[in-house]
Design a protein around this motif. Structure first.
Motif, PDB file in Angstrom:
ATOM      1  N   SER A   1       0.846  -0.953  -0.315  1.00 14.30           N
ATOM      2  CA  SER A   1      -0.240   0.475  -0.070  1.00 14.30           C
ATOM      3  C   SER A   1       0.723   1.096  -0.144  1.00 14.30           C
ATOM      4  O   SER A   1       0.758   2.130  -0.862  1.00 14.30           O
ATOM      5  CB  SER A   1      -0.023  -0.227   1.201  1.00 14.30           C
ATOM      6  OG  SER A   1      -2.317  -1.108   1.053  1.00 14.30           O
TER       7      SER A   1
ATOM      8  N   GLN B   1      -7.407   0.378  -0.005  1.00 16.01           N
ATOM      9  CA  GLN B   1      -7.598  -0.692   0.973  1.00 16.01           C
ATOM     10  C   GLN B   1      -8.193  -0.258   1.758  1.00 16.01           C
ATOM     11  O   GLN B   1      -8.886  -0.983   2.060  1.00 16.01           O
ATOM     12  CB  GLN B   1      -6.294  -0.670   1.152  1.00 16.01           C
ATOM     13  CG  GLN B   1      -6.426  -1.885   1.747  1.00 16.01           C
ATOM     14  CD  GLN B   1      -4.738  -2.893   2.486  1.00 16.01           C
ATOM     15  OE1 GLN B   1      -4.078  -1.923   2.808  1.00 16.01           O
ATOM     16  NE2 GLN B   1      -4.855  -3.735   3.239  1.00 16.01           N
TER      17      GLN B   1
ATOM     18  N   ASP C   1      -5.704  -1.845  -4.858  1.00 17.93           N
ATOM     19  CA  ASP C   1      -5.205  -2.177  -3.761  1.00 17.93           C
ATOM     20  C   ASP C   1      -6.114  -2.894  -2.444  1.00 17.93           C
ATOM     21  O   ASP C   1      -7.756  -2.150  -2.145  1.00 17.93           O
ATOM     22  CB  ASP C   1      -4.844  -0.796  -2.489  1.00 17.93           C
ATOM     23  CG  ASP C   1      -3.893  -1.029  -1.153  1.00 17.93           C
ATOM     24  OD1 ASP C   1      -3.847  -2.745  -1.239  1.00 17.93           O
ATOM     25  OD2 ASP C   1      -3.810  -0.582  -1.382  1.00 17.93           O
ATOM     26  N   GLU C   2      -5.868  -4.615  -2.932  1.00 21.12           N
ATOM     27  CA  GLU C   2      -6.872  -6.006  -2.419  1.00 21.12           C
ATOM     28  C   GLU C   2      -8.701  -4.784  -2.297  1.00 21.12           C
ATOM     29  O   GLU C   2      -9.401  -4.550  -1.711  1.00 21.12           O
ATOM     30  CB  GLU C   2      -7.158  -4.929  -0.397  1.00 21.12           C
ATOM     31  CG  GLU C   2      -4.990  -5.574  -1.025  1.00 21.12           C
ATOM     32  CD  GLU C   2      -5.198  -6.169   0.658  1.00 21.12           C
ATOM     33  OE1 GLU C   2      -6.205  -6.496   1.727  1.00 21.12           O
ATOM     34  OE2 GLU C   2      -3.723  -6.446   1.339  1.00 21.12           O
TER      35      GLU C   2
HETATM   36 MG   LIG Z   1      -2.124  -2.587   2.150  1.00 21.36          MG
END
Ligand SMILES: [Mg+2]
Ligand SMILES: Nc1ncnc2c1ncn2[C@@H]1O[C@H](COP(=O)(O)OP(=O)(O)OP(=O)(O)O)[C@@H](O)[C@H]1O
Lengths: 334, 248
Positions: free
Chosen positions: B42, B88, B172-173
């Motif tokens: 991240s 995220q 991000d995720e």
């Molecule tokens: Mg992360």
């Protein structure tokens, strides 16, 4: 009558200040705690230009707007990237500096001696005050119409987004700093213009007019009325300044011996009202919704509650004071 | 669009969390970025979008013949160049409805003016049509209300980015918090856009099945350094990756 017109004109000025604070804090989340500084800068600027430099009212207003714009742009550039607490402190400091300059820069401001007389711009004998009042009224209504439109506009949506999550707004390609500094400069300039318009209203300027309690009164009004609502500023000022300073101070049948108590009671009630609203309606009387009928319902309801509370409070207080005074009398007699 | 970074480091209070000597992203359509928790994935994405300031190093964004030095610009300018990141951790605008969120993202800044406030017509047909298309494909409980569940907020975050029409999307995720069927729909839509040549994508994910399924190239980040990169099969069979991440 003249006093009423003066009070109502002042009421309009307060509404204007609260409207600007609504944009700064309610929409953008910029906590400007230096409202009185911008207002005072504008007022003294017009005062100095008219009295010391003998300029026309229009010229002095235009130059004042330019001056306040430059000052607020520079201040904004310095502080608007900082955290909210820092902005809050910096704006308080700014207003303290303005108040101090009004005292120390005697060559311009005449210091504590005072600066005057600033005459009304509309020179029609007997109608000066009332014309000025209507001029202010048109101005404030214009601003209000613009604010109502702003709430429905793309710019308004962007401002709210910046208030909610500035970093996220930036990640969507929005130049958040630019939006903030332009809005800050514009609204502070209008605060300054409202200050300039207060100069002929007050006619005689003294540094003790630039007191933090004006900032607080504007803040309390806005928070009471609903900081995020387009009509919050107006309602808030009606409830605080309108109800207390005009209706009660001027018209309530308070006997002279208690008159000195009124300002203190007023402050006390402001505080109580603020606590009550923050507890029961954290977003102010009007909250967030902008549905007109709901607004009116809440407005009527709010005024009714405050009215009845006030009557009771007044009765209780006058009873208490009566008792105290009578008590003293019997002591004196004895 | 391609990203090149060189000697990119980030340290918090003299504690280094990222140290990438040299790397390029965006050359293979959909790429994966994997690594253990706290590896710095991240942080790297934050650096690339200028949300986080690097301690040292340079980032360049190559767009056809033009190369932008991202070190010199701010995060909103990065987004305007077409490099956009989904988040995220759940992020949102709490006072905007789902529709207004999408309108905000789709509206160009040149339309967000003080003069524009006076125009009564603040509706852009093209934008509304596009929003309707997204909202018919992805159903929200109440599109004119607020995003309620974490899943809705996460999906809205991704749609906000897609409606910006990015040229390069960092995710991000994206699947954390999303139901499986929606994840698939999102990934299929993203895949179609990559296929059409509209954008390149980098996905950070712990769901390795998703990485193997959609990515044609994978970077492995561990303790702040990119230790390995290659095709999914190379990465799957790599000893270092297996040791440090797959827990064998
Ligand atoms: Mg992360
Ligand atoms: N603002 C910060 N201050 C201090 N340390 C930070 C900060 N942000 C991240 N870190 C540290 O940097 C390291 C990398 O964090 P990062 O969030 O990039 O990891 P990640 O690879 O995304 O992990 P995850 O898979 O859990 O999301 C972690 O050790 C984290 O604690």
């Amino acid at each position: 009558m003249a006093y009423l017109i003066f009070s109502l004109s002042l009421l309009l000025i307060y509404i204007g200040l609260a409207q600007m604070l609504h944009v700064q804090f309610g929409l953008l989340g910029v906590p400007n705690f230096g409202v009185v500084g911008f207002w005072g800068l504008g007022m003294y600027s017009v005062g100095v230009m008219k009295v010391q430099l003998d300029m026309s009212f229009v010229d002095s207003m235009v130059l004042t707007a330019a001056l306040v714009a430059v000052v607020s742009y520079v201040l904004g550039a310095l502080i608007l990237r900082l955290e909210r607490q820092a902005i809050l402190c910096a704006t308080i400091a700014f207003s303290a500096i303005i108040a101090l300059l009004a005292v120390t820069e005697k060559w311009m401001t005449m210091g504590v001696v005072g600066l005057g007389t600033i005459r009304q711009p509309f020179r029609i004998f007997g109608l000066e005050e009332i014309l000025f009042f209507f001029f202010l009224l048109v101005l404030i209504i214009g601003v209000q119409v613009y604010l109502l439109k702003l709430h429905k506009s793309r710019l308004g949506r962007l401002m709210v987004a910046i208030r909610d999550n500035e970093e996220l707004a930036a990640s969507l390609g929005k130049n958040t700093f630019r939006v903030k500094i332009i809005a800050f400069t514009l609204t502070c300039t209008i605060m300054g213009v409202l200050g300039g318009l207060s100069a002929p209203l007050n006619q005689f300027l003294t540094p003790n007019m630039i007191v933090p309690s004006i900032t607080f009164a504007v803040w309390i009004s806005l928070v009471l009325g609903g900081k995020e609502h387009a009509l919050g500023a107006m309602l808030g000022v009606f409830v605080t300044f309108g109800l207390f300073d005009i209706l009660i101070e001027t018209y309530a049948p308070v006997s002279p011996q208690f008159a000195v108590l009124v300002p203190n009671i007023k402050l006390f009630l402001y505080g109580a009202l603020l606590v009550g609203v923050l507890v029961y309606r954290p977003k102010g009387f009007l909250g967030q919704s902008s549905k007109a009928d709901e607004v009116l319902a809440v407005l009527g309801h709010g005024i009714a509650i405050i009215g009845s509370e006030l009557c009771e409070a007044k009765n209780a207080i006058s009873k208490g004071v009566d008792r105290a005074l009578n008590g003293r009398k019997t002591e004196d007699d004895a | 669009m391609k990203l090149h970074m060189r000697n990119l480091t980030k340290a918090y209070h003299a504690h280094p969390v990222l140290n990438v000597k040299e790397a390029s992203l965006g050359t293979h359509g959909v790429e994966g970025l994997i690594g253990p928790n706290g590896a710095g994935k991240s942080t790297l994405m934050g650096l690339l979008t200028r949300r986080i300031k690097p301690s040292t190093g340079t980032i360049k964004l190559e767009d056809g013949d033009v190369t932008h030095r991202l070190n010199l610009i701010r995060s909103h300018q990065v987004a305007n160049l077409g490099l956009v990141k989904t988040n995220q951790r759940i992020q949102g605008f709490s006072s905007l409805t789902i529709r207004d969120n999408l309108r905000l993202a789709a509206t160009s800044t040149i339309d967000e003016t003080y003069r524009g406030v006076l125009d009564d017509d603040q509706v852009d047909e093209a934008i509304e049509a596009e929003i309707d298309r997204y909202l018919s494909q992805f159903s929200f409980a109440d599109p004119d209300g607020f995003a309620k569940s974490g899943g809705e907020k996460k999906l809205l975050d991704i749609l906000r980015c897609l409606i910006l029409k990015p040229r390069m999307l960092l995710m991000d995720e994206p699947t954390a918090g999303l139901p499986d069927d929606i994840t698939k729909e999102v990934m299929d839509l993203v895949g179609a856009k990559v296929e059409a040549g509209d954008m390149t994508v980098v996905i950070v994910e712990h769901d390795l099945d998703l990485i193997w399924k959609y990515c044609s190239y994978v970077h492995f980040l561990s303790e702040g350094e990119i230790l390995f990169h290659g095709t999914p099969d190379d990465v799957k069979n790599n000893r270092v990756v297996a040791e440090k991440y797959m827990g064998v």
